[in-house]
Design a protein around this motif. Structure first.
Motif, mmCIF file in Angstrom:
data_model
loop_
_atom_site.group_PDB
_atom_site.id
_atom_site.type_symbol
_atom_site.label_atom_id
_atom_site.label_comp_id
_atom_site.label_asym_id
_atom_site.label_seq_id
_atom_site.Cartn_x
_atom_site.Cartn_y
_atom_site.Cartn_z
ATOM 1 N N PHE A 1 -1.664 2.860 -14.114
ATOM 2 C CA PHE A 1 -0.910 3.534 -12.651
ATOM 3 C C PHE A 1 -1.546 4.503 -11.766
ATOM 4 O O PHE A 1 -1.078 5.188 -11.044
ATOM 5 C CB PHE A 1 -0.518 4.892 -13.551
ATOM 6 C CG PHE A 1 0.532 4.981 -15.155
ATOM 7 C CD1 PHE A 1 1.695 4.731 -14.214
ATOM 8 C CD2 PHE A 1 0.138 4.630 -16.170
ATOM 9 C CE1 PHE A 1 2.628 3.558 -15.329
ATOM 10 C CE2 PHE A 1 1.188 4.676 -17.258
ATOM 11 C CZ PHE A 1 3.112 4.217 -16.972
ATOM 12 N N GLN A 2 -2.823 2.780 -11.422
ATOM 13 C CA GLN A 2 -3.373 3.467 -10.409
ATOM 14 C C GLN A 2 -3.063 1.721 -9.025
ATOM 15 O O GLN A 2 -2.793 1.068 -9.516
ATOM 16 C CB GLN A 2 -5.396 3.027 -10.916
ATOM 17 C CG GLN A 2 -5.645 3.493 -10.998
ATOM 18 C CD GLN A 2 -6.881 3.213 -12.001
ATOM 19 O OE1 GLN A 2 -8.175 2.580 -11.165
ATOM 20 N NE2 GLN A 2 -7.876 4.675 -12.624
ATOM 21 N N ASN A 3 -3.080 2.720 -8.142
ATOM 22 C CA ASN A 3 -3.073 2.145 -6.392
ATOM 23 C C ASN A 3 -1.210 1.952 -6.411
ATOM 24 O O ASN A 3 -1.008 0.640 -6.202
ATOM 25 C CB ASN A 3 -3.451 0.367 -6.817
ATOM 26 C CG ASN A 3 -5.129 1.038 -7.156
ATOM 27 O OD1 ASN A 3 -5.808 2.050 -5.796
ATOM 28 N ND2 ASN A 3 -5.931 0.033 -7.313
ATOM 29 N N ILE A 4 0.036 3.070 -6.838
ATOM 30 C CA ILE A 4 0.571 3.030 -7.378
ATOM 31 C C ILE A 4 1.645 3.331 -5.782
ATOM 32 O O ILE A 4 0.620 4.660 -5.471
ATOM 33 C CB ILE A 4 1.890 3.276 -8.162
ATOM 34 C CG1 ILE A 4 1.015 3.203 -9.182
ATOM 35 C CG2 ILE A 4 3.152 3.281 -7.891
ATOM 36 C CD1 ILE A 4 2.050 3.433 -10.558
ATOM 37 N N PRO A 5 1.597 2.883 -4.626
ATOM 38 C CA PRO A 5 1.990 2.962 -3.133
ATOM 39 C C PRO A 5 3.049 4.281 -3.793
ATOM 40 O O PRO A 5 3.971 4.721 -4.762
ATOM 41 C CB PRO A 5 2.920 1.852 -2.560
ATOM 42 C CG PRO A 5 3.479 1.035 -3.767
ATOM 43 C CD PRO A 5 2.179 1.122 -4.766
ATOM 44 N N ASP B 1 11.699 -0.887 -10.722
ATOM 45 C CA ASP B 1 11.036 -2.343 -11.658
ATOM 46 C C ASP B 1 9.705 -2.514 -11.340
ATOM 47 O O ASP B 1 9.521 -3.146 -12.306
ATOM 48 C CB ASP B 1 12.106 -3.234 -10.442
ATOM 49 C CG ASP B 1 13.392 -3.514 -10.336
ATOM 50 O OD1 ASP B 1 13.799 -2.730 -11.502
ATOM 51 O OD2 ASP B 1 13.826 -3.655 -9.056
ATOM 52 N N ASN B 2 9.472 -1.005 -10.221
ATOM 53 C CA ASN B 2 7.412 -1.818 -10.682
ATOM 54 C C ASN B 2 7.640 -0.908 -11.550
ATOM 55 O O ASN B 2 5.881 -1.237 -12.173
ATOM 56 C CB ASN B 2 6.843 -1.137 -9.293
ATOM 57 C CG ASN B 2 5.026 -1.839 -9.002
ATOM 58 O OD1 ASN B 2 5.140 -1.941 -10.113
ATOM 59 N ND2 ASN B 2 5.254 -1.059 -7.722
ATOM 60 N N GLU C 1 8.237 9.358 -3.988
ATOM 61 C CA GLU C 1 9.307 8.809 -3.484
ATOM 62 C C GLU C 1 9.671 7.750 -4.991
ATOM 63 O O GLU C 1 9.080 6.175 -4.784
ATOM 64 C CB GLU C 1 9.365 8.469 -2.370
ATOM 65 C CG GLU C 1 8.855 9.555 -1.600
ATOM 66 C CD GLU C 1 9.681 10.295 -1.324
ATOM 67 O OE1 GLU C 1 10.901 9.898 -1.612
ATOM 68 O OE2 GLU C 1 10.284 12.015 -1.134
ATOM 69 N N VAL C 2 10.593 7.352 -5.693
ATOM 70 C CA VAL C 2 11.413 6.523 -6.586
ATOM 71 C C VAL C 2 12.410 6.167 -5.493
ATOM 72 O O VAL C 2 12.936 6.754 -5.586
ATOM 73 C CB VAL C 2 10.723 6.440 -8.227
ATOM 74 C CG1 VAL C 2 11.183 4.801 -8.938
ATOM 75 C CG2 VAL C 2 9.111 6.970 -8.237
#
Length: 293
Positions: free
Chosen positions: A37-41, A47-48, A106-107
């Motif tokens: 769960f690192q470096n997630i925008p 889906d990501n 924001e998803v």
């Protein structure tokens, strides 16, 4: 401890403007996730998130999986520190048993949602599903482990006060479910869906005044102006009674000075010409006679 303190950074934003077609995603677990769960925008797709959840649950790390479904909310509903106090504490890692925490404000909504993850837990991890109605408040759990407890909440009302009060009570309900597990191996997945166009309310900006009595300076200014206005014009000094220099006069004087300087240079150049008187006299002598012949 591998923690992501997104909550504090997100609350530090001066103004959070949530997109209408996005909603937040929360997760905290007693299991370590490594770099999953690192470096997630900040703005991501579901889906990501599903791919990262499948990677995290590939080893079936928990005995209890709590899936919370909260439709019709946006990140604005959780931007206040008092909107979900228990959820904030879990995500900030105040309980030392939490090894993984993630917050995505924001998803973008997905049609499949979290169904792929739940299918994986049922088929590959042998998880038994139990649904809990979030409106009844009943907390009776099945004894089988591993188990997945799915909590379904209805859409909150549009009225701001009732909406905030209801979200706080639901946050307390989820916290009670986690505490009643009596297990140190659990993962909470808090999924949301964005509100509809009728339910989406743009953020209202509120300003806080440093002065508790903001009208006092205006009253002082009004009194000073009225005192100045009541003075008779005959008692005023000369430079306060009349205006001798205005922007128009200043610009006119500046242009006139430049034109006078140009005129002075031209007259000086003409006056500096030197021509002898012999240049205007008639030429006499043998040379002039030869020219005439």
């Amino acid at each position: 401890m591998n923690m992501q303190r997104f909550w504090i950074a997100a609350l530090a934003l001066p103004s959070v403007l949530a997109f209408q077609d996005t909603s937040p995603f929360f997760l905290f677990s007693t299991s370590q996730s490594g770099d999953t769960f690192q470096n997630i925008p900040q703005i991501s797709t579901f889906d990501n998130i599903n791919l990262r959840l499948l990677s995290f649950f590939s080893s079936c790390p928990s005995e209890n999986y709590i899936v919370v479904n909260q439709p019709g909310v946006s990140y604005l509903d959780y931007s206040s520190r008092n909107s979900a106090p228990y959820l904030e504490r879990w995500l900030k890692g105040e309980n030392k048993i939490i090894e993984t925490a993630a917050l995505l404000p924001e998803v973008v909504k997905s049609n499949s949602g979290i169904d792929r993850v739940k299918s994986h837990l049922r088929l590959d991890c042998g998880v038994k599903l139990q649904r809990i109605d979030g409106t009844t408040g009943e907390l009776s759990f099945i004894s089988h482990t591993p188990r997945m407890i799915e909590i379904d909440f209805p859409v909150p009302p549009s009225e701001a006060a009732e909406r905030a009060k209801l979200l706080i009570s639901r946050d307390a309900f989820v916290n009670a479910v986690v505490n009643d597990l009596k297990s140190n191996k659990f993962t909470v997945i808090y999924t949301t869906t964005p509100p509809s166009e009728e339910q989406f309310v743009p953020p209202s900006i509120q300003y806080e005044m440093d002065d508790p009595y903001p009208s006092a300076p205006h009253m002082e200014l009004k009194r000073a102006y009225s005192t100045y206005n009541n003075q008779t014009s005959s008692n005023l000094p000369l430079f306060e009674k009349y205006q001798f220099l205005s922007p128009g006069i200043f610009m006119t004087g500046t242009v006139s000075l430049a034109l006078l300087m140009i005129l002075y240079v031209g007259i000086s150049a003409i006056s500096s010409l030197e021509v002898s008187y012999f240049a205007f006299s008639k030429e006499m002598g043998p040379a002039a006679q030869r020219k005439q012949q």
